[in-house]
Design a protein around this motif. Structure first.
Motif, short mmCIF file in Angstrom:
data_model
loop_
_atom_site.label_atom_id
_atom_site.label_comp_id
_atom_site.label_asym_id
_atom_site.label_seq_id
_atom_site.Cartn_x
_atom_site.Cartn_y
_atom_site.Cartn_z
N LEU A 59 0.80 -1.22 0.00
CA LEU A 59 0.00 0.00 0.00
C LEU A 59 0.84 1.28 0.00
O LEU A 59 0.51 2.21 -0.74
N PRO A 60 1.91 1.39 0.79
CA PRO A 60 2.65 2.67 0.83
C PRO A 60 3.11 3.18 -0.54
O PRO A 60 2.90 4.37 -0.83
N PRO A 61 3.71 2.35 -1.40
CA PRO A 61 4.11 2.90 -2.71
C PRO A 61 2.92 3.37 -3.56
O PRO A 61 3.01 4.37 -4.26
N LYS A 62 1.80 2.66 -3.46
CA LYS A 62 0.62 3.03 -4.24
C LYS A 62 0.00 4.32 -3.69
O LYS A 62 -0.47 5.17 -4.44
N LEU A 63 0.02 4.47 -2.34
CA LEU A 63 -0.52 5.67 -1.73
C LEU A 63 0.34 6.89 -2.07
O LEU A 63 -0.20 7.97 -2.35
N SER A 64 1.65 6.73 -2.04
CA SER A 64 2.51 7.87 -2.36
C SER A 64 2.38 8.24 -3.83
O SER A 64 2.42 9.42 -4.18
#
Length: 91
Positions: free
Chosen positions: A82-87
């Motif tokens: 999730l973190p890479p997609k959210l950023s």
């Protein structure tokens, strides 16, 4: 949600998420797939949908192994996928 099995829960039929098949499948070829096979190409929306399905599944599953595996999948999705997609979505 696409694909997967259906199961009856409180008089409502719920379509299971493909990641739940990774957990519950009796076939080792399905059950032993790495999470990345599904998660890496998934969109942010698909990842969030998977988190919702896995959280519901882990709360309702009777089998301890399946509940724990769902928690590991949730942890990995939140930590690594999730973190890479959210950023990227915030850019």
């Amino acid at each position: 949600m696409t694909g997967g099995k259906t199961f009856k829960e409180s008089h409502v039929i719920v379509l299971a998420h493909p990641l739940i098949d990774f957990i519950t499948s009796p076939e080792p070829s399905s059950r032993n797939q790495p999470l990345e096979v599904w998660a890496k190409p998934a969109t942010l929306g698909e990842l969030l949908e998977a988190c919702t399905a896995l959280d519901r599944f882990r709360r309702d599953a009777q089998n301890l192994y399946e509940r724990v595996r769902a928690l590991f999948f949730l942890s990995a999705l939140h930590r690594f996928h999730l973190p890479p997609k959210l950023s990227a979505a915030g850019d």
